[in-house]
Enzyme design. Structure first.
Site, short mmCIF file in Angstrom:
data_model
loop_
_atom_site.label_atom_id
_atom_site.label_comp_id
_atom_site.label_asym_id
_atom_site.label_seq_id
_atom_site.Cartn_x
_atom_site.Cartn_y
_atom_site.Cartn_z
NE ARG A 186 -4.79 4.16 8.24
CZ ARG A 186 -3.50 4.43 8.04
NH1 ARG A 186 -3.05 4.72 6.84
NH2 ARG A 186 -2.66 4.41 9.05
CB CYS B 118 -0.69 5.35 12.57
SG CYS B 118 -1.47 4.10 11.56
NE ARG C 254 2.60 10.75 7.80
CZ ARG C 254 2.76 11.93 8.40
NH1 ARG C 254 1.79 12.42 9.14
NH2 ARG C 254 3.86 12.61 8.26
CG ASP D 177 5.92 0.35 9.06
OD1 ASP D 177 5.54 1.14 9.93
OD2 ASP D 177 6.16 0.70 7.89
CE LYS E 151 -0.75 1.25 4.90
NZ LYS E 151 -0.01 2.51 4.97
CG ASN E 152 3.14 2.37 3.32
OD1 ASN E 152 1.99 2.79 3.35
ND2 ASN E 152 3.81 2.04 4.40
CB VAL F 257 11.59 5.15 12.75
CG1 VAL F 257 10.92 5.92 11.61
CG2 VAL F 257 12.77 4.34 12.22
NE ARG G 167 3.55 9.35 10.85
CZ ARG G 167 2.92 8.43 10.12
NH1 ARG G 167 1.78 7.96 10.50
NH2 ARG G 167 3.46 8.00 9.00
#
Ligand code: EPU
Length: 441
Positions: free
Chosen positions: A418, A121, A97, A310, A27-28, A332, A126
Site C-alpha cells: 500500500r 492503518c 483516509r 512514521d 504517497k502522502n 501522535v 483516528r
C-alpha cells in the site's frame, strides 16, 4: 502492485546492505495532489507519482467522481475532471483516509457529497472530529451515516479555525475547502508538514492565495472565484528515505539514497548524530552508514518539525542494537507500538508502558495507552515468522528481518504494498536477500 492476501516475504538476514537507490515520490503528498486536481475542470500534470496501492485507491476515487487519469510517462500522470459525474461515493472502498479530503472539492463542484467512513492503518482511534467541526464552521452541513459522511453546502465560507492538535488531514481538509470559499480562512495550530507545503505549492500554481507562517503554525487562505490546472512535482517520500537509511544502519551497511535534500530530514539527521550513525552528502544524494557502535537515544514523536511518528518503527529497530537504554515516546497515535511484541520474539529487549516521560504534559497522559517503549540494547535479533499489522510496523519488521540472523517469513505484506512500490525488488538491488512468494505457492 496489488498483492494477494496470502503473499509473503522470505528474508534471509545478516547481510549488510550496500549500494545506491532512488527514492519514490511521497504517497502522502501525491494522493492529496490528486484530490486538489478535483477543484477545477482544467487538467493537471503530476510528476513523480509513486506506483503504490495507495495511489491506485486514490485513482479509483477520482475516476468514480468523473476524473480521467492517464499515465504520461514513467511516474507522471495527467488528471482532469471536466465534470463531476457523481459526488455521492459512499460505497467506495474504505481502504485509505483520502476520501474525507475530497469533501471540500466535491462540495465546491456539486453542492452535495457523500464519502465513505475512513479506513487506513489500525494504529489508534483516528477520529475525524477536527475535519467535521472545521467544515461546519465554514458553513457545511455534515451528517454521519452508518458507513459514510453526507455533506451539503450552498456556499462554503471562510472562517477562523483553531485546531486542538496540528492534524495533517484536518489541515488539508480545511485548505482544500478554503481555496474556493467566500472570504478568508485562518488556520491556527495548523500542521506544517513538508507534504502540506507540496499541496500548497500546487494550489498556488492553480491560482489559490495561501500564505504560511510555519513557525507560528498559522495558515491563511483568501478564497478565489476559480482555479485552473497546474504542473507539480511530488516531493520525495521521507518515510522511504528513513526506511532505507535505517535498513542500511541496522544491517551495518552503507547505502546512498539519490536526489534528496536535508531540509525535510533535519530532525531525523539530528537523531542519527545522537546515536553516532554516519551520513554524508554524496552528489545530489546522501549516504547512510554505520561507523561504530550506536549510542542509545530518547525520542518523542511529534508533528513536523518534530520526529515523525512514521519513522519511529524502523528507527526503534536500530535502537535495539544501541549500547544502553533508549526511550521512544509516541505522542501522535496512542496505539502505535504493538509491533514491538514481534521484535521481542526476535530477541529484542523492549518494555512498553503507559508511563509518560513528561507526565501530564503528554496528550495521552492518564489514558492507559501503552505509548512509551523502553529499549535495552544491544540485542542480537534472530529470524522468525511475523504477521504484519500495518504499513509502518511492517517496515520495522522488514528492517529487523534484514538485520537478524537466519530466515524470517513476513505475512500480510499487502500492508507494505500500500505504501511502498516493489519494496522487495528495490531492496534486492542493494543486496537484500528477500523473496516474494505469491498466495498459493
Ligand atoms: N486527530 C483527531 N481528530 C481529527 C484528526 C486527527 O483527534 O479530526 C488526531 C489523530 O487521532 C491522531 C493525530 O490527531 O492522534 C494525528 O492525526 P493526523 O490527522 O495528523 O494524521 P492523518 O492525516 O490521518 C497523516 C498520514 C499518516 C501520518 C500522520 C502524521 C496520510 C494519508 N496519512 O495521517 O501516515 O502518520 O499524518 O504525520 O497522509 C502512513 O503513511 O503510514 C501514515 C499513517
Amino acid at each position: 502492485m496489488m498483492s494477494g492476501m496470502g503473499d509473503r516475504f522470505f528474508i534471509e538476514g545478516g547481510v549488510p546492505l550496500a549500494g545506491s537507490l532512488a527514492v519514490r515520490g511521497s504517497k502522502n503528498a501525491a494522493s492529496k495532489l490528486m484530490v486538489a486536481s478535483l477543484l477545477t475542470d482544467q487538467p493537471s500534470t503530476i510528476e513523480n507519482v509513486p506506483m503504490s496501492v495507495e495511489i491506485d485507491i486514490t485513482r479509483e476515487l477520482c475516476e468514480k467522481i468523473g476524473s480521467t487519469v492517464s499515465a504520461v510517462g514513467d511516474y507522471e500522470i495527467r488528471i482532469v475532471t471536466p465534470k463531476v459525474t457523481t459526488s455521492l461515493v459512499p460505497e467506495l472502498s474504505r481502504k485509505n483516509r483520502i476520501p474525507i479530503l475530497a469533501l471540500g472539492p466535491l462540495l465546491h463542484r456539486a453542492g452535495v457529497a457523500e464519502v465513505p467512513v475512513l479506513g487506513g492503518c489500525p494504529i489508534g482511534h483516528r477520529p475525524i472530529d477536527f475535519h467535521v467541526a472545521a467544515l461546519r464552521e465554514m458553513g457545511v452541513e455534515i451528517e454521519r451515516r452508518e458507513h459514510s459522511y453526507y455533506a451539503e453546502a450552498q456556499e462554503i465560507r471562510g472562517a477562523d479555525i483553531a485546531f486542538p492538535w496540528p492534524s495533517v488531514g484536518a489541515t488539508e481538509s480545511v485548505i482544500l475547502a478554503a481555496v474556493l470559499a467566500k472570504g478568508r480562512t485562518r488556520i491556527e495550530n495548523a500542521a506544517v508538514e513538508p507534504e502540506i507545503m507540496n499541496l500548497i505549492e500546487m494550489l498556488c500554481a492553480m491560482g489559490a492565495k495561501i500564505s504560511v507562517r510555519e513557525a507560528k503554525r498559522s495558515i491563511e487562505v483568501e478564497g478565489v472565484l476559480s482555479l485552473g490546472g497546474a504542473r507539480i512535482r511530488v516531493m520525495p517520500d521521507r518515510n522511504e528515505i528513513v526506511s532505507f537509511a535505517t535498513a542500511a544502519l541496522a544491517t551495518g551497511g552503507s547505502v546512498c539514497i539519490e536526489n534528496i535534500e536535508d531540509w525535510y530530514l533535519k530532525t531525523f539527521l539530528s537523531h542519527l548524530d545522537a546515536i553516532g550513525a554516519g551520513y554524508e552528502k554524496e552528489g545530489s544524494g546522501m549516504r547512510f552508514f554505520k561507523k561504530g557502535p550506536f549510542r542509545p537515544d530518547s525520542i518523542r514523536t511529534e508533528p513536523h518539525p518534530g520526529f515523525m511518528t512514521d519513522w519511529q518503527q524502523p528507527f526503534l529497530v536500530v535502537l535495539t542494537a544501541a549500547e544502553g537504554i533508549s526511550i521512544i515516546h509516541e505522542t501522535v497515535y496512542e496505539d502505535r507500538l504493538g509491533y514491538t511484541e514481534d521484535l521481542r520474539r526476535m530477541g529484542a529487549y523492549i518494555e512498553v508502558s503507559g508511563v509518560c516521560p513528561v507526565g501530564s504534559e503528554c496528550r495521552f497522559f492518564g489514558g492507559g495507552y501503552k505509548h512509551v517503549a523502553r529499549i535495552t540494547g544491544p540485542a542480537k535479533l534472530k529470524g522468525t515468522r511475523i504477521r504484519i499489522p500495518d504499513l509502518r510496523a511492517g517496515m520495522a519488521h522488514v528492517v529487523a528481518a534484514l538485520a537478524a540472523q537466519g530466515e524470517s517469513v513476513l505475512e500480510e505484506i499487502h500492508h507494505l504494498d500500500r505504501g511502498y512500490e516493489k519494496i522487495d525488488e528495490r531492496l534486492e538491488t542493494i543486496g537484500a536477500r528477500i523473496r516474494r512468494v505469491m498466495d498459493g505457492e
